[in-house]
Design a protein around this motif. Structure first.
Motif, PDB file in Angstrom:
ATOM      1  N   LEU A   8     -53.059  39.703 -20.091  1.00 29.89           N
ATOM      2  CA  LEU A   8     -54.513  39.734 -20.005  1.00 29.89           C
ATOM      3  C   LEU A   8     -55.176  38.524 -20.663  1.00 29.89           C
ATOM      4  O   LEU A   8     -56.386  38.395 -20.628  1.00 29.89           O
ATOM      5  N   LEU A   9     -54.397  37.647 -21.242  1.00 31.90           N
ATOM      6  CA  LEU A   9     -54.962  36.462 -21.871  1.00 31.90           C
ATOM      7  C   LEU A   9     -55.281  35.400 -20.826  1.00 31.90           C
ATOM      8  O   LEU A   9     -54.517  35.178 -19.895  1.00 31.90           O
ATOM      9  N   SER A  10     -56.420  34.755 -21.021  1.00 33.41           N
ATOM     10  CA  SER A  10     -56.763  33.634 -20.150  1.00 33.41           C
ATOM     11  C   SER A  10     -55.998  32.400 -20.610  1.00 33.41           C
ATOM     12  O   SER A  10     -55.443  32.364 -21.713  1.00 33.41           O
ATOM     13  N   LYS A  11     -55.992  31.385 -19.776  1.00 30.80           N
ATOM     14  CA  LYS A  11     -55.359  30.113 -20.138  1.00 30.80           C
ATOM     15  C   LYS A  11     -55.989  29.587 -21.429  1.00 30.80           C
ATOM     16  O   LYS A  11     -55.278  29.135 -22.332  1.00 30.80           O
ATOM     17  N   ALA A  12     -57.310  29.662 -21.520  1.00 31.31           N
ATOM     18  CA  ALA A  12     -58.005  29.168 -22.712  1.00 31.31           C
ATOM     19  C   ALA A  12     -57.583  29.947 -23.962  1.00 31.31           C
ATOM     20  O   ALA A  12     -57.358  29.352 -25.023  1.00 31.31           O
ATOM     21  N   GLN A  52     -62.950  36.919 -29.448  1.00 30.99           N
ATOM     22  CA  GLN A  52     -62.174  37.568 -28.383  1.00 30.99           C
ATOM     23  C   GLN A  52     -60.738  37.839 -28.836  1.00 30.99           C
ATOM     24  O   GLN A  52     -60.209  38.934 -28.631  1.00 30.99           O
ATOM     25  N   LEU A  53     -60.120  36.843 -29.459  1.00 31.02           N
ATOM     26  CA  LEU A  53     -58.741  37.015 -29.925  1.00 31.02           C
ATOM     27  C   LEU A  53     -58.651  38.068 -31.017  1.00 31.02           C
ATOM     28  O   LEU A  53     -57.699  38.841 -31.075  1.00 31.02           O
ATOM     29  N   SER A  54     -59.674  38.121 -31.853  1.00 27.62           N
ATOM     30  CA  SER A  54     -59.721  39.132 -32.913  1.00 27.62           C
ATOM     31  C   SER A  54     -59.847  40.531 -32.315  1.00 27.62           C
ATOM     32  O   SER A  54     -59.175  41.469 -32.751  1.00 27.62           O
ATOM     33  N   SER A  55     -60.683  40.660 -31.295  1.00 26.70           N
ATOM     34  CA  SER A  55     -60.875  41.971 -30.663  1.00 26.70           C
ATOM     35  C   SER A  55     -59.602  42.457 -29.969  1.00 26.70           C
ATOM     36  O   SER A  55     -59.401  43.654 -29.788  1.00 26.70           O
ATOM     37  N   LYS A  62     -62.802  36.066 -39.917  1.00 26.76           N
ATOM     38  CA  LYS A  62     -64.158  36.324 -40.412  1.00 26.76           C
ATOM     39  C   LYS A  62     -64.879  34.995 -40.420  1.00 26.76           C
ATOM     40  O   LYS A  62     -64.288  33.965 -40.752  1.00 26.76           O
ATOM     41  N   ALA A  63     -66.155  34.996 -40.060  1.00 28.07           N
ATOM     42  CA  ALA A  63     -66.930  33.757 -39.994  1.00 28.07           C
ATOM     43  C   ALA A  63     -66.767  32.947 -41.276  1.00 28.07           C
ATOM     44  O   ALA A  63     -66.788  33.494 -42.380  1.00 28.07           O
ATOM     45  N   ARG A  64     -66.572  31.655 -41.106  1.00 27.86           N
ATOM     46  CA  ARG A  64     -66.405  30.690 -42.204  1.00 27.86           C
ATOM     47  C   ARG A  64     -65.158  30.928 -43.050  1.00 27.86           C
ATOM     48  O   ARG A  64     -65.030  30.394 -44.137  1.00 27.86           O
ATOM     49  N   GLY A  65     -64.251  31.734 -42.547  1.00 26.34           N
ATOM     50  CA  GLY A  65     -63.029  32.014 -43.293  1.00 26.34           C
ATOM     51  C   GLY A  65     -61.813  31.438 -42.601  1.00 26.34           C
ATOM     52  O   GLY A  65     -61.895  30.847 -41.530  1.00 26.34           O
ATOM     53  N   GLU A  66     -60.702  31.634 -43.235  1.00 24.58           N
ATOM     54  CA  GLU A  66     -59.435  31.174 -42.673  1.00 24.58           C
ATOM     55  C   GLU A  66     -59.047  32.080 -41.503  1.00 24.58           C
ATOM     56  O   GLU A  66     -59.305  33.280 -41.518  1.00 24.58           O
ATOM     57  N   ILE A  67     -58.415  31.488 -40.509  1.00 29.28           N
ATOM     58  CA  ILE A  67     -57.964  32.229 -39.330  1.00 29.28           C
ATOM     59  C   ILE A  67     -56.469  32.495 -39.496  1.00 29.28           C
ATOM     60  O   ILE A  67     -55.696  31.578 -39.739  1.00 29.28           O
ATOM     61  N   ILE A  68     -56.083  33.756 -39.358  1.00 33.52           N
ATOM     62  CA  ILE A  68     -54.693  34.146 -39.571  1.00 33.52           C
ATOM     63  C   ILE A  68     -54.194  34.903 -38.340  1.00 33.52           C
ATOM     64  O   ILE A  68     -54.834  35.855 -37.882  1.00 33.52           O
ATOM     65  N   LEU A  69     -53.049  34.473 -37.827  1.00 36.30           N
ATOM     66  CA  LEU A  69     -52.432  35.182 -36.709  1.00 36.30           C
ATOM     67  C   LEU A  69     -51.876  36.512 -37.188  1.00 36.30           C
ATOM     68  O   LEU A  69     -51.283  36.590 -38.266  1.00 36.30           O
ATOM     69  N   THR A  70     -52.062  37.562 -36.392  1.00 35.23           N
ATOM     70  CA  THR A  70     -51.397  38.831 -36.672  1.00 35.23           C
ATOM     71  C   THR A  70     -49.941  38.693 -36.233  1.00 35.23           C
ATOM     72  O   THR A  70     -49.566  37.682 -35.618  1.00 35.23           O
ATOM     73  N   CYS A  71     -49.133  39.670 -36.492  1.00 34.59           N
ATOM     74  CA  CYS A  71     -47.730  39.622 -36.045  1.00 34.59           C
ATOM     75  C   CYS A  71     -47.649  39.452 -34.531  1.00 34.59           C
ATOM     76  O   CYS A  71     -46.865  38.636 -34.031  1.00 34.59           O
ATOM     77  N   GLU A  72     -48.468  40.219 -33.810  1.00 31.95           N
ATOM     78  CA  GLU A  72     -48.463  40.112 -32.347  1.00 31.95           C
ATOM     79  C   GLU A  72     -48.979  38.743 -31.909  1.00 31.95           C
ATOM     80  O   GLU A  72     -48.426  38.120 -30.998  1.00 31.95           O
ATOM     81  N   GLY A  73     -50.012  38.239 -32.573  1.00 27.86           N
ATOM     82  CA  GLY A  73     -50.540  36.912 -32.252  1.00 27.86           C
ATOM     83  C   GLY A  73     -49.518  35.826 -32.504  1.00 27.86           C
ATOM     84  O   GLY A  73     -49.371  34.888 -31.708  1.00 27.86           O
ATOM     85  N   LEU A  74     -48.784  35.949 -33.604  1.00 25.90           N
ATOM     86  CA  LEU A  74     -47.744  34.977 -33.929  1.00 25.90           C
ATOM     87  C   LEU A  74     -46.633  34.999 -32.887  1.00 25.90           C
ATOM     88  O   LEU A  74     -46.173  33.949 -32.422  1.00 25.90           O
ATOM     89  N   THR A  75     -46.234  36.173 -32.479  1.00 26.37           N
ATOM     90  CA  THR A  75     -45.190  36.308 -31.460  1.00 26.37           C
ATOM     91  C   THR A  75     -45.629  35.652 -30.151  1.00 26.37           C
ATOM     92  O   THR A  75     -44.863  34.905 -29.538  1.00 26.37           O
ATOM     93  N   LEU A  76     -46.859  35.912 -29.752  1.00 24.69           N
ATOM     94  CA  LEU A  76     -47.364  35.317 -28.509  1.00 24.69           C
ATOM     95  C   LEU A  76     -47.496  33.809 -28.628  1.00 24.69           C
ATOM     96  O   LEU A  76     -47.137  33.066 -27.710  1.00 24.69           O
TER      97      LEU A  76
END
Length: 145
Positions: A8-12, A52-55, A62-76
């Motif tokens: 379900l992920l877009s190319k972007a 979108q990726l967070s949802s 979180k706005a103005r914070g560090e972005i961290i991949l979840t386990c599933e995000g890291l795997t993808l």
């Protein structure tokens, strides 16, 4: 990992995940501005993509914070990057394509190749790397074209 999320992920969105992973590996942290610079997009565009990726549960953001991949995000992200690297190596090392063109083409291919074909392509590349006789046959066929 849920294949349905990946499908379900877009190319972007895939590009954003790959960029987040790449920046994290390089710097050890990821911020909105880093992604904007890497993808050459406006920060507002990055913010929308991160929401979108967070949802989808792929990053913690979180706005103005560090972005961290979840386990599933890291795997993808690793899966997308792995595809890119394999295609880049094939185009540049096996076909002798100039690196910039090989990179652009790999970026396109990583998004469209079906996983079942990708697995076969991985096996093919493994044969080329580990069997000099197989590599010689491929090189002869390429030389004749």
């Amino acid at each position: 990992m849920s294949d349905s999320v990946f499908n379900l992920l877009s190319k972007a969105q895939e590009d954003y995940l790959e960029a987040i992973y790449s920046i994290f590996v390089e710097k050890g942290y990821v911020q909105n501005k880093d992604i904007a610079e890497k993808l050459n997009v406006a920060r507002a565009s990055v913010t929308g993509a991160l929401k979108q990726l967070s949802s989808k549960g792929l990053i913690n953001y979180k706005a103005r914070g560090e972005i961290i991949l979840t386990c599933e995000g890291l795997t993808l992200a690793k899966r997308i990057e792995g595809k890119h690297i394999l295609f880049f190596r094939f185009f540049s090392e096996v076909l002798g394509t100039e690196p910039e063109l090989a990179d652009r083409t790999a970026c396109k291919m990583e998004h469209i190749m079906d996983d079942s074909i990708y697995e076969k392509f991985q096996a093919f590349m493994h044969k080329i790397e580990t069997c000099s006789e197989f590599a010689d046959i491929i090189n002869k066929k390429l030389d004749n074209n």
